[in-house]
Scaffold this active site. Structure first.
Site, PDB file in Angstrom:
ATOM      1  N   GLU A  68       1.136  -0.793  -0.082  1.00 11.63           N
ATOM      2  CA  GLU A  68      -0.310   0.783   0.368  1.00 11.63           C
ATOM      3  C   GLU A  68       0.777   1.230  -0.008  1.00 11.63           C
ATOM      4  O   GLU A  68       1.084   1.566   1.301  1.00 11.63           O
ATOM      5  CB  GLU A  68      -0.762  -0.107   1.659  1.00 11.63           C
ATOM      6  CG  GLU A  68      -2.155   0.150   1.274  1.00 11.63           C
ATOM      7  CD  GLU A  68      -1.996   1.945   1.436  1.00 11.63           C
ATOM      8  OE1 GLU A  68      -1.784   2.625   0.665  1.00 11.63           O
ATOM      9  OE2 GLU A  68      -2.570   2.156   2.517  1.00 11.63           O
TER      10      GLU A  68
ATOM     11  N   CYS B  42      -1.882   8.568   2.574  1.00 10.63           N
ATOM     12  CA  CYS B  42      -1.671   8.134   1.317  1.00 10.63           C
ATOM     13  C   CYS B  42      -3.107   8.801   0.475  1.00 10.63           C
ATOM     14  O   CYS B  42      -3.059   8.706  -0.317  1.00 10.63           O
ATOM     15  CB  CYS B  42      -1.787   6.906   1.597  1.00 10.63           C
ATOM     16  SG  CYS B  42      -2.675   6.055   2.033  1.00 10.63           S
TER      17      CYS B  42
HETATM   18  P1  NDP Z   1       9.402   5.052   4.116  1.00  6.07           P
HETATM   19  O1  NDP Z   1       8.243   4.041   3.033  1.00  6.07           O
HETATM   20  O2  NDP Z   1      10.752   4.958   4.018  1.00  6.07           O
HETATM   21  O3  NDP Z   1       9.271   3.750   5.698  1.00  6.07           O
HETATM   22  C1  NDP Z   1       7.752   3.023   5.958  1.00  6.07           C
HETATM   23  C2  NDP Z   1       8.789   2.060   6.348  1.00  6.07           C
HETATM   24  O4  NDP Z   1       9.163   1.372   5.517  1.00  6.07           O
HETATM   25  C3  NDP Z   1       9.231   2.208   7.185  1.00  6.07           C
HETATM   26  O5  NDP Z   1       9.109   1.181   8.211  1.00  6.07           O
HETATM   27  C4  NDP Z   1      10.725   2.195   7.292  1.00  6.07           C
HETATM   28  O6  NDP Z   1      10.923   1.933   8.578  1.00  6.07           O
HETATM   29  C5  NDP Z   1      10.551   0.913   5.957  1.00  6.07           C
HETATM   30  N1  NDP Z   1      11.247   1.084   5.182  1.00  6.07           N
HETATM   31  C6  NDP Z   1      11.961   1.439   4.540  1.00  6.07           C
HETATM   32  N2  NDP Z   1      12.839   1.412   3.551  1.00  6.07           N
HETATM   33  C7  NDP Z   1      13.056   0.260   3.351  1.00  6.07           C
HETATM   34  C8  NDP Z   1      13.805  -0.395   2.860  1.00  6.07           C
HETATM   35  N3  NDP Z   1      14.141  -0.284   1.820  1.00  6.07           N
HETATM   36  N4  NDP Z   1      13.280  -1.658   3.095  1.00  6.07           N
HETATM   37  C9  NDP Z   1      12.450  -2.017   3.803  1.00  6.07           C
HETATM   38  N5  NDP Z   1      11.969  -1.277   4.086  1.00  6.07           N
HETATM   39  C10 NDP Z   1      12.205  -0.293   3.788  1.00  6.07           C
HETATM   40  O7  NDP Z   1       7.945   6.701   3.886  1.00  6.07           O
HETATM   41  P2  NDP Z   1       9.073   7.604   4.765  1.00  6.07           P
HETATM   42  O8  NDP Z   1       8.915   7.878   5.591  1.00  6.07           O
HETATM   43  O9  NDP Z   1      10.555   7.748   4.443  1.00  6.07           O
HETATM   44  O10 NDP Z   1       8.069   8.769   3.526  1.00  6.07           O
HETATM   45  C11 NDP Z   1       8.471   8.710   2.521  1.00  6.07           C
HETATM   46  C12 NDP Z   1       7.324   9.339   1.462  1.00  6.07           C
HETATM   47  O11 NDP Z   1       7.053   7.714   1.492  1.00  6.07           O
HETATM   48  C13 NDP Z   1       6.724   9.638   1.948  1.00  6.07           C
HETATM   49  O12 NDP Z   1       6.231  11.340   1.776  1.00  6.07           O
HETATM   50  C14 NDP Z   1       5.267   9.602   1.830  1.00  6.07           C
HETATM   51  O13 NDP Z   1       5.654  10.317  -0.144  1.00  6.07           O
HETATM   52  C15 NDP Z   1       5.249   8.353   1.300  1.00  6.07           C
HETATM   53  N6  NDP Z   1       4.729   7.499   2.423  1.00  6.07           N
HETATM   54  C16 NDP Z   1       3.652   6.630   2.022  1.00  6.07           C
HETATM   55  C17 NDP Z   1       3.270   6.775   3.196  1.00  6.07           C
HETATM   56  C18 NDP Z   1       1.212   5.940   2.613  1.00  6.07           C
HETATM   57  O14 NDP Z   1       0.344   6.241   3.847  1.00  6.07           O
HETATM   58  N7  NDP Z   1       1.003   5.273   1.907  1.00  6.07           N
HETATM   59  C19 NDP Z   1       3.527   6.472   4.377  1.00  6.07           C
HETATM   60  C20 NDP Z   1       4.087   7.397   4.647  1.00  6.07           C
HETATM   61  C21 NDP Z   1       4.862   7.164   3.578  1.00  6.07           C
HETATM   62  P3  NDP Z   1      12.592   3.219   8.757  1.00  6.07           P
HETATM   63  O15 NDP Z   1      11.549   4.236   9.722  1.00  6.07           O
HETATM   64  O16 NDP Z   1      13.165   2.580   9.883  1.00  6.07           O
HETATM   65  O17 NDP Z   1      13.121   3.316   6.998  1.00  6.07           O
END
Ligand code: NDP
Length: 454
Positions: free
Chosen positions: A228, A262
């Protein structure tokens, strides 16, 4: 990213956490596998009782849980309280409905008796984001645990106290130790967890790069994933719409969670005959929004969750403006301590600018003027994403066309796009795949086993 609580309203680091060591991860994975061997055979009645208890615990301490969220990621308190209440709802929903959703389905074939039965898979990894730090986890966990799976949570590194509080809720509710475990680990540990034989599938809510990394790792192990990811959802307002209702909803649709959702409406696509009125009224409503301390009850817009989110959003705005967009209101960070961004409306957005193609994760509305429904649908679909579209019309023929032609996982006509335990939730295109919630959601992480008996 360090695992820590940093108050986004002040920048103050309140608490840091040490990531699990390899041996701690190993012990937790062993526990997950061991507990699954028993837990998979628990009765529906027992699992329902525990999940209903989790709902009660959430409601009992909703202010405390809401405050943890607000301190860790800046969500205004009224939204945080509503989030906890919604988590209780999803628990009660699956406590009641799981048995019906997972009942055997008889199918006539050349057997004496043939049917489909749904069986749990084992430990499911959930990689979750900070934006709805309770809701995203409960909407995964409630169906997964009712299906007899066990849950492993890798939460975003900036919400560790939320992650630990959720684990405690499931424990206090009575679920056996290990049925739901929080792993305090960085993103760099996720691949190792997916590669482990004891982990059977994974789900991720978050950014595209994170989704791609998880799906690639799971793909190498032939493990199922649900993703998602982001969205740049359209909010289409056609001439026949109830304009007053559309404008009022437009504000909520864009500003919920300070714009960090999102399914927030991000691109407002408005018929030219009503464009001026829509814009004037939207600007007036934006002016009335209160930006500030998220712990205050009357705050509408809190800080963005991290300084990086603020920087990225501002860069997207500045680049869109540099290429020719006009700022109607806001357009820059607020003059406050912390990660605050002013409620912003951009118009006349050039086709080659970030505003036309990227997801803006913050309180920024992007306005587009169209001649008619043809242009509206074309522009709405001109996006790499396809999560949840909202459209406003009182013409049934227009409604039919929107249902047929809009490319999205969900379409809400004359209403706000929202998640609801009763309705499936998920996207198409680069917004991801698979569905959460409803009966479709609980079927994502089960073995759909065919049984044929002569
Ligand atoms: P991320 O996608 O980086 O974080 C979401 C989760 O994924 C966190 O638990 C994070 O861990 C983990 N994660 C990050 N990179 C990896 C990887 N390579 N492999 C496995 N797990 C990973 O979101 P951000 O906080 O960096 O936000 C960046 C952008 O993402 C936002 O500006 C928005 O555009 C989008 N976003 C969308 C969401 C939605 O509801 N669809 C929610 C949040 C963000 P960790 O925190 O340890 O990096």
């Amino acid at each position: 990213m360090a695992i820590a609580t940093i108050n986004p309203a002040t920048g103050e680091k309140l608490k840091t956490f040490t990531a699990l060591s390899d041996s701690q991860i190993e012990a937790k994975l062993t526990l997950a596998a061991e507990v699954f061997d028993d837990y998979r055979y628990q009765s529906m009645a027992q699992k329902s009782q525990w999940l209903n208890r989790a709902a009660e615990l959430l409601e009992q301490d909703k202010l405390q849980f809401a405050k943890i969220m607000t301190i860790e990621m800046g969500k205004p308190m009224k939204g945080a309280i509503a989030e906890v209440e919604k988590c209780a709802w999803v628990c009660r929903f699956y406590a009641e409905k799981a048995e019906e959703f997972l009942a055997n389905v008889a199918i006539t074939s050349d057997a004496t008796r043939s049917f489909v039965t749904y069986q749990p898979l084992g430990a499911i990894l959930a990689v979750m984001p900070w934006n709805f730090p309770f809701w995203q986890v409960f909407r995964f966990a409630a169906p997964a645990l009712m299906a007899g799976n066990v849950g492993i949570l890798k939460h975003a590194s900036n919400v560790p106290q939320c992650a630990l509080a959720i684990e405690e809720i499931f424990q206090k509710a009575g679920f056996p130790n290990g049925v739901f475990q929080t792993f305090l680990i960085g993103a760099d540990q996720v691949e190792k967890i997916i590669n482990d034989n004891r982990v059977k599938a994974a789900t991720l809510t978050g950014s595209e790069p994170a989704g791609m990394a998880l799906a690639a790792a799971a793909g190498k192990q032939i493990k199922k994933t649900v993703l998602e990811l982001g969205g740049s959802d359209p909010f289409i307002v056609l001439e026949s719409a109830n304009l007053e209702a559309a404008v009022a909803t437009a504000v909520t649709a864009r500003m919920l969670n300070s714009g960090q959702s999102c399914i927030a409406a991000k691109r407002f696509i408005v018929a030219e005959s009503i464009y001026e009125r829509f814009t004037t009224e939207l600007v007036a409503k934006y002016k009335a929004l209160k930006v500030g301390d998220p712990l205050q009850e009357d705050t509408d817009i809190g800080p963005l969750a991290t300084p990086d989110i603020l920087t990225e959003l501002d860069q997207q705005v500045q680049e869109t403006v540099r290429l020719g967009a006009k700022v109607l209101i806001g357009g820059k960070p607020a003059d406050l301590l912390g990660n605050f961004y002013l409620p912003t409306i951009l118009t006349e957005i050039p086709a080659d600018s970030p505003g036309a193609s990227e997801e803006f994760f913050g309180p920024v509305a992007l306005l587009f003027r169209v001649k008619n429904i043809d242009e509206a649908i074309k522009l709405a679909n001109h996006s790499a994403f396809g999560l949840g579209a909202s459209a406003w019309t009182n013409e049934s023929q227009e409604c039919d066309r929107l249902v047929r032609e809009i490319e999205a996982g969900a379409l809400f006509i004359n209403g706000l796009v929202k998640s609801d335990p009763r309705l499936p939730f998920g996207g198409i295109k680069r917004s991801g795949y698979g569905r959460e919630l409803s009966s479709q959601g609980i079927h994502e992480f089960v073995n759909i086993k065919t049984v044929w008996i002569k």
